[in-house]
Design a protein around this motif. Structure first.
Motif, PDB file in Angstrom:
ATOM      1  N   ILE A   3      12.505  -6.578  -7.641  1.00 57.04           N
ATOM      2  CA  ILE A   3      11.542  -7.112  -8.613  1.00 57.04           C
ATOM      3  C   ILE A   3      10.404  -7.811  -7.878  1.00 57.04           C
ATOM      4  N   PHE A   4      10.718  -8.622  -6.866  1.00 54.81           N
ATOM      5  CA  PHE A   4       9.685  -9.318  -6.100  1.00 54.81           C
ATOM      6  C   PHE A   4       8.751  -8.323  -5.406  1.00 54.81           C
ATOM      7  N   THR A   5       9.321  -7.328  -4.740  1.00 53.14           N
ATOM      8  CA  THR A   5       8.517  -6.364  -3.988  1.00 53.14           C
ATOM      9  C   THR A   5       7.596  -5.566  -4.900  1.00 53.14           C
ATOM     10  N   CYS A   6       8.094  -5.176  -6.058  1.00 50.04           N
ATOM     11  CA  CYS A   6       7.314  -4.329  -6.967  1.00 50.04           C
ATOM     12  C   CYS A   6       6.402  -5.120  -7.890  1.00 50.04           C
ATOM     13  N   SER A   7       6.480  -6.436  -7.869  1.00 53.04           N
ATOM     14  CA  SER A   7       5.610  -7.223  -8.743  1.00 53.04           C
ATOM     15  C   SER A   7       4.795  -8.224  -7.923  1.00 53.04           C
ATOM     16  N   ALA A   8       5.397  -9.338  -7.528  1.00 52.19           N
ATOM     17  CA  ALA A   8       4.649 -10.414  -6.868  1.00 52.19           C
ATOM     18  C   ALA A   8       4.068  -9.996  -5.523  1.00 52.19           C
ATOM     19  N   GLN A   9       4.874  -9.366  -4.683  1.00 53.69           N
ATOM     20  CA  GLN A   9       4.350  -8.964  -3.372  1.00 53.69           C
ATOM     21  C   GLN A   9       3.254  -7.909  -3.532  1.00 53.69           C
ATOM     22  N   HIS A  10       3.481  -6.951  -4.407  1.00 54.94           N
ATOM     23  CA  HIS A  10       2.462  -5.923  -4.654  1.00 54.94           C
ATOM     24  C   HIS A  10       1.178  -6.562  -5.184  1.00 54.94           C
ATOM     25  N   ALA A  11       1.316  -7.518  -6.109  1.00 57.86           N
ATOM     26  CA  ALA A  11       0.145  -8.190  -6.662  1.00 57.86           C
ATOM     27  C   ALA A  11      -0.604  -8.977  -5.589  1.00 57.86           C
TER      28      ALA A  11
END
Length: 130
Positions: A3-11
């Motif tokens: 979830i972190f990689t596909c949302s916050a880190q990507h953002a």
């Protein structure tokens, strides 16, 4: 971690692309002349002749905006995948935490002349959508 990689880190890494790429000299889609081969030989006229014309630029900026700006906000889902009580309750809790974080970011941004918006949950994608 997913979830972190596909949302916050990507953002954090990608959400500035539309703003950066919308100023065409930052990311020209084509050059109308070869790039210079010697330092100090470029004039303003050379730059203007080398950058793409308005139609090419409009097409590139439009494509960039369409490709990078279609999003489903983090914690929201266009399709109902879960109907059971426990997953639904956990998703509501997750969205409440995101709403709280969003408000905290808004409060912090009020103190700054140039707000940092890229990691606001309401502006962050649910996942990588390209």
């Amino acid at each position: 971690m997913v979830i972190f990689t596909c949302s916050a880190q990507h953002a954090a890494v990608n959400n500035g692309q539309v703003e950066y790429g919308s100023w065409m000299p930052n990311t020209p889609t084509s050059l109308q002349k070869p790039p210079p081969t010697q330092k100090g030989t470029v004039t303003e006229q050379t730059v203007l002749q080398t950058l793409p014309d308005r139609n090419m630029t409009l097409g590139a900026v439009s494509l960039t905006c369409l490709t990078l700006s279609s999003q489903v906000a983090l914690g929201h889902f266009p399709h109902e995948h879960f109907t059971e009580e426990v997953p639904c309750r956990l998703m509501r809790q997750f969205r409440a935490e995101l709403d709280k974080l969003d408000k905290e970011i808004d409060d912090k941004n009020k103190k700054h002349k140039l707000p940092y918006m890229y990691l606001k949950p309401t502006l962050m994608e649910n996942s990588v959508s390209i």
